[in-house]
Design a protein around this motif. Structure first.
Motif, PDB file in Angstrom:
ATOM      1  N   TRP A   1       0.814  -1.217   0.000  1.00 12.19           N
ATOM      2  CA  TRP A   1       0.000   0.000   0.000  1.00 12.19           C
ATOM      3  C   TRP A   1       0.850   1.270   0.000  1.00 12.19           C
ATOM      4  CZ3 TRP A   1       0.258   3.688   3.765  1.00 12.19           C
ATOM      5  CH2 TRP A   1       0.817   3.315   4.995  1.00 12.19           C
ATOM      6  N   ARG A   2       2.043   1.227   0.615  1.00 11.99           N
ATOM      7  CA  ARG A   2       2.874   2.434   0.657  1.00 11.99           C
ATOM      8  C   ARG A   2       3.347   2.833  -0.744  1.00 11.99           C
ATOM      9  NH1 ARG A   2       4.021  -0.160   5.457  1.00 11.99           N
ATOM     10  NH2 ARG A   2       3.903   1.159   7.338  1.00 11.99           N
ATOM     11  N   GLN A   3       3.734   1.834  -1.537  1.00 11.23           N
ATOM     12  CA  GLN A   3       4.149   2.133  -2.911  1.00 11.23           C
ATOM     13  C   GLN A   3       2.989   2.694  -3.728  1.00 11.23           C
ATOM     14  OE1 GLN A   3       5.011  -0.461  -0.994  1.00 11.23           O
ATOM     15  NE2 GLN A   3       6.521  -1.801  -2.016  1.00 11.23           N
ATOM     16  N   VAL A   4       1.792   2.180  -3.464  1.00 12.20           N
ATOM     17  CA  VAL A   4       0.628   2.695  -4.178  1.00 12.20           C
ATOM     18  C   VAL A   4       0.368   4.150  -3.791  1.00 12.20           C
ATOM     19  CG1 VAL A   4      -1.805   2.330  -4.727  1.00 12.20           C
ATOM     20  CG2 VAL A   4      -0.336   0.362  -4.266  1.00 12.20           C
ATOM     21  N   CYS A   5       0.619   4.506  -2.537  1.00  8.81           N
ATOM     22  CA  CYS A   5       0.464   5.910  -2.101  1.00  8.81           C
ATOM     23  C   CYS A   5       1.359   6.837  -2.921  1.00  8.81           C
ATOM     24  CB  CYS A   5       0.817   6.041  -0.617  1.00  8.81           C
ATOM     25  SG  CYS A   5      -0.512   5.570   0.498  1.00  8.81           S
ATOM     26  N   ASP A   6       2.577   6.372  -3.208  1.00  9.54           N
ATOM     27  CA  ASP A   6       3.494   7.199  -3.994  1.00  9.54           C
ATOM     28  C   ASP A   6       2.972   7.420  -5.408  1.00  9.54           C
ATOM     29  OD1 ASP A   6       5.227   7.297  -1.842  1.00  9.54           O
ATOM     30  OD2 ASP A   6       6.402   5.555  -2.498  1.00  9.54           O
ATOM     31  N   TRP A   7       2.177   6.478  -5.894  1.00 13.38           N
ATOM     32  CA  TRP A   7       1.629   6.538  -7.254  1.00 13.38           C
ATOM     33  C   TRP A   7       0.339   7.346  -7.331  1.00 13.38           C
ATOM     34  CZ3 TRP A   7      -3.164   4.285  -8.357  1.00 13.38           C
ATOM     35  CH2 TRP A   7      -3.516   4.166  -9.703  1.00 13.38           C
ATOM     36  N   ALA A   8      -0.476   7.298  -6.276  1.00 17.86           N
ATOM     37  CA  ALA A   8      -1.852   7.803  -6.318  1.00 17.86           C
ATOM     38  C   ALA A   8      -1.951   9.307  -6.093  1.00 17.86           C
ATOM     39  CB  ALA A   8      -2.700   7.073  -5.281  1.00 17.86           C
ATOM     40  N   ASP A   9      -3.082   9.858  -6.537  1.00 18.35           N
ATOM     41  CA  ASP A   9      -3.444  11.254  -6.245  1.00 18.35           C
ATOM     42  C   ASP A   9      -4.403  11.339  -5.070  1.00 18.35           C
ATOM     43  OD1 ASP A   9      -2.062  12.377  -8.563  1.00 18.35           O
ATOM     44  OD2 ASP A   9      -3.642  11.445  -9.763  1.00 18.35           O
ATOM     45  N   VAL A  10      -5.161  10.267  -4.855  1.00 17.94           N
ATOM     46  CA  VAL A  10      -6.230  10.228  -3.851  1.00 17.94           C
ATOM     47  C   VAL A  10      -6.286   8.816  -3.282  1.00 17.94           C
ATOM     48  CG1 VAL A  10      -8.754  10.243  -3.585  1.00 17.94           C
ATOM     49  CG2 VAL A  10      -7.641  12.058  -4.871  1.00 17.94           C
ATOM     50  N   ALA A  11      -6.683   8.710  -2.014  1.00 19.23           N
ATOM     51  CA  ALA A  11      -6.895   7.395  -1.412  1.00 19.23           C
ATOM     52  C   ALA A  11      -8.320   7.291  -0.886  1.00 19.23           C
ATOM     53  CB  ALA A  11      -5.903   7.149  -0.279  1.00 19.23           C
ATOM     54  N   ALA A  12      -8.878   6.090  -0.995  1.00 17.89           N
ATOM     55  CA  ALA A  12     -10.187   5.796  -0.407  1.00 17.89           C
ATOM     56  C   ALA A  12     -10.087   4.446   0.273  1.00 17.89           C
ATOM     57  CB  ALA A  12     -11.274   5.774  -1.475  1.00 17.89           C
ATOM     58  N   ILE A  13     -10.698   4.326   1.447  1.00 17.54           N
ATOM     59  CA  ILE A  13     -10.581   3.089   2.203  1.00 17.54           C
ATOM     60  C   ILE A  13     -11.876   2.803   2.946  1.00 17.54           C
ATOM     61  CG2 ILE A  13      -9.505   4.337   4.145  1.00 17.54           C
ATOM     62  CD1 ILE A  13      -7.949   1.732   4.763  1.00 17.54           C
ATOM     63  N   GLY A  14     -12.251   1.531   3.000  1.00 15.98           N
ATOM     64  CA  GLY A  14     -13.396   1.155   3.827  1.00 15.98           C
ATOM     65  C   GLY A  14     -14.350   0.142   3.255  1.00 15.98           C
ATOM     66  N   PRO A  15     -14.772   0.243   1.977  1.00 15.95           N
ATOM     67  CA  PRO A  15     -15.766  -0.705   1.468  1.00 15.95           C
ATOM     68  C   PRO A  15     -15.250  -2.152   1.517  1.00 15.95           C
ATOM     69  CG  PRO A  15     -15.636   1.206   0.033  1.00 15.95           C
ATOM     70  CD  PRO A  15     -14.498   1.315   0.996  1.00 15.95           C
ATOM     71  N   GLY A  16     -15.917  -2.999   2.269  1.00 11.97           N
ATOM     72  CA  GLY A  16     -15.503  -4.390   2.377  1.00 11.97           C
ATOM     73  C   GLY A  16     -14.149  -4.577   3.025  1.00 11.97           C
ATOM     74  N   LEU A  17     -13.686  -3.620   3.810  1.00  6.95           N
ATOM     75  CA  LEU A  17     -12.358  -3.695   4.431  1.00  6.95           C
ATOM     76  C   LEU A  17     -12.307  -4.737   5.541  1.00  6.95           C
ATOM     77  CD1 LEU A  17      -9.508  -2.280   4.521  1.00  6.95           C
ATOM     78  CD2 LEU A  17     -10.445  -0.874   6.373  1.00  6.95           C
ATOM     79  N   GLY A  18     -13.402  -4.868   6.277  1.00  5.87           N
ATOM     80  CA  GLY A  18     -13.378  -5.719   7.457  1.00  5.87           C
ATOM     81  C   GLY A  18     -12.716  -4.998   8.622  1.00  5.87           C
ATOM     82  N   ARG A  19     -12.731  -5.651   9.759  1.00  3.07           N
ATOM     83  CA  ARG A  19     -12.136  -5.026  10.951  1.00  3.07           C
ATOM     84  C   ARG A  19     -10.945  -5.835  11.444  1.00  3.07           C
ATOM     85  NH1 ARG A  19     -17.635  -3.085  14.227  1.00  3.07           N
ATOM     86  NH2 ARG A  19     -18.929  -2.871  12.359  1.00  3.07           N
ATOM     87  N   ASN A  20     -10.235  -6.433  10.501  1.00  4.66           N
ATOM     88  CA  ASN A  20      -9.077  -7.259  10.834  1.00  4.66           C
ATOM     89  C   ASN A  20      -7.837  -6.404  11.037  1.00  4.66           C
ATOM     90  OD1 ASN A  20      -7.727  -6.943   8.075  1.00  4.66           O
ATOM     91  ND2 ASN A  20      -9.754  -7.737   7.524  1.00  4.66           N
ATOM     92  N   ALA A  21      -6.765  -7.042  11.504  1.00  2.21           N
ATOM     93  CA  ALA A  21      -5.532  -6.325  11.816  1.00  2.21           C
ATOM     94  C   ALA A  21      -4.886  -5.744  10.562  1.00  2.21           C
ATOM     95  CB  ALA A  21      -4.565  -7.261  12.534  1.00  2.21           C
ATOM     96  N   VAL A  22      -4.970  -6.459   9.442  1.00  2.48           N
ATOM     97  CA  VAL A  22      -4.350  -5.965   8.205  1.00  2.48           C
ATOM     98  C   VAL A  22      -5.038  -4.677   7.734  1.00  2.48           C
ATOM     99  CG1 VAL A  22      -3.850  -6.476   5.794  1.00  2.48           C
ATOM    100  CG2 VAL A  22      -3.611  -8.271   7.518  1.00  2.48           C
TER     101      VAL A  22
END
Length: 506
Positions: free
Chosen positions: A305-326
């Protein structure tokens, strides 16, 4: 864009127009009555009423709303309508304008009664209470409202249905169920919020001389607005020489555990809303499902995910994420290590609600100026705010505003009338949509739409407000095609792109 006012704001603007701009109350009242009469004429024309069928009953209270009703009775009595006025208020408590209108009406062929007439009427005008109602209705007035509702005929309420609180939409004991509400100047909050919106029927907002001209004299503007223009006029402009990289790159952390569909819906919606590229961060076991359903999508494992942050303009998180440690680890990292504009939905909100350290982290990021958009439904808003569901439903506006201030974010409170709030300034209330959108995955589609608009350069509040509006318009389009019962989130995501294409072609 159209403004929305509460009772206090409307009274302030009325006083400004009369006291500072010099518009006489009688002129405003005459224009209001003419606007109501116009709607009644339109109803009669649409129904092709014969002259002998044009019967009108005006139920008038003793205040200025009742005075509006008396003016309507006078105007239509001159046009061949058989008009009866039932005076439900006490003459001892009549306003000056009521007395003036009653005196004028006396010169015209209007029948006045003090008890309910036995005849049935084609049109019933509710002019009992206006925007000033603040007490529960009971006793005689409650009986009058019940009788209005019991009667046959087309029911028109002047300004607000009697018994509906003009600022909140609450039913104050009893309320008229109107087929049409004719309101003046701007829509009132109580006519847009439920249950008031249901009681109002069709809403007609009429210009009577109280308009934006008075804002400067009043020293302020209303605190709420809604969109009604084509959504394509509000979308970020697209450069003719643009390419996939220039139309925004979205990191979407979604579709963990047994919920790949959430990532599919959000990614598909982001593409249909104009994003150039979408990369989904999710487990390897969901990759095949994801890229089969959305072949345009890029994929990365949770560890990347960190490498993807370097690539992205925007981040979205949550749909179907679950509440697990990862999932929680990625959320924590996005909050602590990234400065990308961030859309938070579903399990991301539940994780924040259950962890004070995440709340502090999110608030600190927002206070530092990071663009963050939270999209809770009422249950998630309850958990985030610490309020009960009853408290949230009683006052969604102020609970949403308070949380936006606490977390220094844009807060999208989803529902039949979605509210978009920021720490201060105007609130956007959304009027688009269909009840068929109350289906699993609809919120995932909204996350994708908002993320796409952010990625294309829209400011956070604008991306949220326009995104909610476009999402609702797409829902209306899908419902027209499949019916409300047949509307699914997949069809909704497809309709996002279809709506935009249709508007451009038109």
């Amino acid at each position: 864009m159209k403004y929305v006012v509460d009772a206090r704001e409307m009274k302030h603007y009325e006083e400004t127009v009369m006291d500072i701009l010099g518009m006489p109350a009688s002129v405003l009242m005459e224009r209001a009555a003419l606007a109501v009469a116009e709607e009644i004429r339109g109803y009669a024309a649409a129904r092709k009423l014969r002259a002998e069928d044009k019967s009108l009953l005006v139920v008038a209270g003793s205040g200025n709303n009742g005075a509006d009703g008396l003016a309507v009775a006078r105007i239509l009595s001159q046009e061949g309508w058989q008009v009866t006025v039932y005076s439900a208020g006490s003459r001892a408590h009549c306003t000056r304008e009521w007395e003036r209108q009653y005196k004028i009406m006396g010169f015209y062929p209007v029948r006045v009664v003090s008890n309910w007439p036995v005849e049935e009427y084609t049109v019933l005008v509710d002019a009992l209470f206006g925007i000033g109602l603040s007490r529960q209705i009971q006793g005689e007035y409650g009986a009058v409202i019940r009788e209005i509702n019991r009667r046959e005929g087309y029911k028109l309420s002047i300004d607000v249905p009697s018994g509906i609180h003009a600022s909140t939409g609450r039913v104050m004991g009893e309320a008229v169920r109107a087929d049409l509400t004719v309101t003046f100047g701007w829509a009132k909050k109580g006519l847009l919020f439920y249950p008031g919106a249901e009681y109002a029927g069709r809403l007609a907002v009429k210009e009577i001389g109280i308009n934006q001209t008075c804002f400067e004299a009043a020293g302020n503007k209303p605190g709420m607005f809604y969109y009604e223009e084509p959504a394509t006029a509000l979308l970020p402009p697209r450069r003719p020489d643009g390419h996939k990289g220039s139309f925004g790159k979205v990191l979407l952390a979604a579709g963990f555990e047994q919920m790949p569909g959430a990532a599919v819906l959000a990614a598909r919606a982001a593409y249909h809303a104009g994003a150039g590229m979408v990369k989904v961060v999710c487990p390897e076991e969901n990759r095949c499902i994801l890229q089969t359903a959305v072949p345009e999508v890029l994929w990365a494992g949770p560890e990347d995910w960190r490498q993807v942050c370097d690539w992205a303009d925007v981040a979205a998180i949550g749909p179907g994420l679950g509440r697990n440690a990862v999932g929680k680890g990625i959320l924590t990292g996005l909050l602590a290590e990234s400065r990308l504009p961030l859309v938070l939905d579903a399990d991301a909100l539940n994780l924040i609600a259950g962890d004070m350290s995440l709340q502090i982290l999110a608030a600190g990021q927002g206070e530092a100026g990071r663009s963050m958009i939270l999209t809770p439904h009422e249950g998630e808003l309850s958990r985030l705010s610490g309020k009960t569901m009853e408290q949230v439903r009683e006052d969604r506006e102020h609970v949403s505003r308070a949380l936006a201030r606490d977390l220094h974010c844009i807060l999208v409170c989803k529902g039949a009338r979605t509210l978009v709030c920021r720490e201060q300034g105007e609130i956007c209330v959304n009027l688009s949509g269909d009840n068929g959108m109350g289906t699993a995955g609809s919120g995932d589609v909204l996350t994708g739409v908002i993320a796409a608009l952010l990625a294309q350069g829209a400011e956070a509040f604008e991306a949220a407000s326009v995104g909610v509006y476009l999402h609702g318009l797409a829902g209306e389009r899908a419902a027209r095609r499949y019916g409300s019962h047949g509307l699914t989130a997949g069809r909704l995501a497809e309709a996002v792109g279809e709506y935009a294409a249709l508007q451009v072609l038109e």
